[in-house]
Design a protein around this motif. Structure first.
Motif, mmCIF file in Angstrom:
data_model
loop_
_atom_site.group_PDB
_atom_site.id
_atom_site.type_symbol
_atom_site.label_atom_id
_atom_site.label_comp_id
_atom_site.label_asym_id
_atom_site.label_seq_id
_atom_site.Cartn_x
_atom_site.Cartn_y
_atom_site.Cartn_z
ATOM 1 N N ALA A 37 0.831 -1.202 0.000
ATOM 2 C CA ALA A 37 0.000 0.000 0.000
ATOM 3 C C ALA A 37 0.866 1.253 0.000
ATOM 4 O O ALA A 37 0.552 2.240 -0.675
ATOM 5 C CB ALA A 37 -0.926 -0.010 1.218
ATOM 6 N N GLY A 38 1.963 1.234 0.737
ATOM 7 C CA GLY A 38 2.868 2.379 0.765
ATOM 8 C C GLY A 38 3.504 2.644 -0.590
ATOM 9 O O GLY A 38 3.646 3.792 -1.003
ATOM 10 N N ARG A 39 3.869 1.582 -1.289
ATOM 11 C CA ARG A 39 4.454 1.751 -2.621
ATOM 12 C C ARG A 39 3.445 2.327 -3.597
ATOM 13 O O ARG A 39 3.756 3.208 -4.398
ATOM 14 C CB ARG A 39 4.975 0.411 -3.133
ATOM 15 N N TRP A 40 2.211 1.821 -3.529
ATOM 16 C CA TRP A 40 1.158 2.353 -4.400
ATOM 17 C C TRP A 40 0.877 3.814 -4.079
ATOM 18 O O TRP A 40 0.714 4.636 -4.987
ATOM 19 C CB TRP A 40 -0.126 1.533 -4.243
ATOM 20 N N LEU A 41 0.827 4.136 -2.800
ATOM 21 C CA LEU A 41 0.550 5.516 -2.405
ATOM 22 C C LEU A 41 1.676 6.439 -2.852
ATOM 23 O O LEU A 41 1.434 7.547 -3.343
ATOM 24 C CB LEU A 41 0.372 5.587 -0.888
ATOM 25 N N PHE A 42 2.898 5.993 -2.718
ATOM 26 C CA PHE A 42 4.033 6.796 -3.165
ATOM 27 C C PHE A 42 3.984 6.999 -4.679
ATOM 28 O O PHE A 42 4.197 8.108 -5.180
ATOM 29 C CB PHE A 42 5.348 6.128 -2.760
ATOM 30 N N VAL A 46 3.560 10.598 -6.702
ATOM 31 C CA VAL A 46 4.493 11.092 -7.721
ATOM 32 C C VAL A 46 3.750 11.413 -9.014
ATOM 33 O O VAL A 46 3.951 12.474 -9.619
ATOM 34 C CB VAL A 46 5.614 10.052 -7.960
ATOM 35 N N VAL A 47 2.857 10.526 -9.434
ATOM 36 C CA VAL A 47 2.101 10.752 -10.668
ATOM 37 C C VAL A 47 1.190 11.967 -10.512
ATOM 38 O O VAL A 47 1.088 12.805 -11.416
ATOM 39 C CB VAL A 47 1.292 9.491 -11.040
#
Length: 78
Positions: A37-42, A46-47
């Protein structure tokens, strides 16, 4: 390839590319749900930042096409 008779310094480095180990590395540990979830949120952050900067920057980059330029009377001088 010719073999040299005298010993070569660090000859083990030249032979290292032929060495194959029979020991498999341990399997990679799966990421937890929180890490995913943290990777997706990051990534989404960025996008969203890139899209936001593009949306906010486009008016500054565009040139007015149909608006005539008006000069103020103060710029002509008396």
């Amino acid at each position: 390839m010719l073999r040299r008779r005298e010993p070569i310094p660090f000859a083990f480095l030249a032979e290292a590319d032929r060495f194959r180990s029979n020991v498999a590395p341990p399997p990679r540990e799966r990421a937890s749900l929180g890490q995913m979830a943290g990777r997706w949120l990051f990534g989404l952050t960025v996008v969203a930042g890139l899209v936001g900067s593009l949306v906010l920057g486009m008016p500054a980059l565009s040139t007015p096409s149909s608006t005539p330029t008006q000069q103020s009377q103060a710029s002509h001088g008396n």
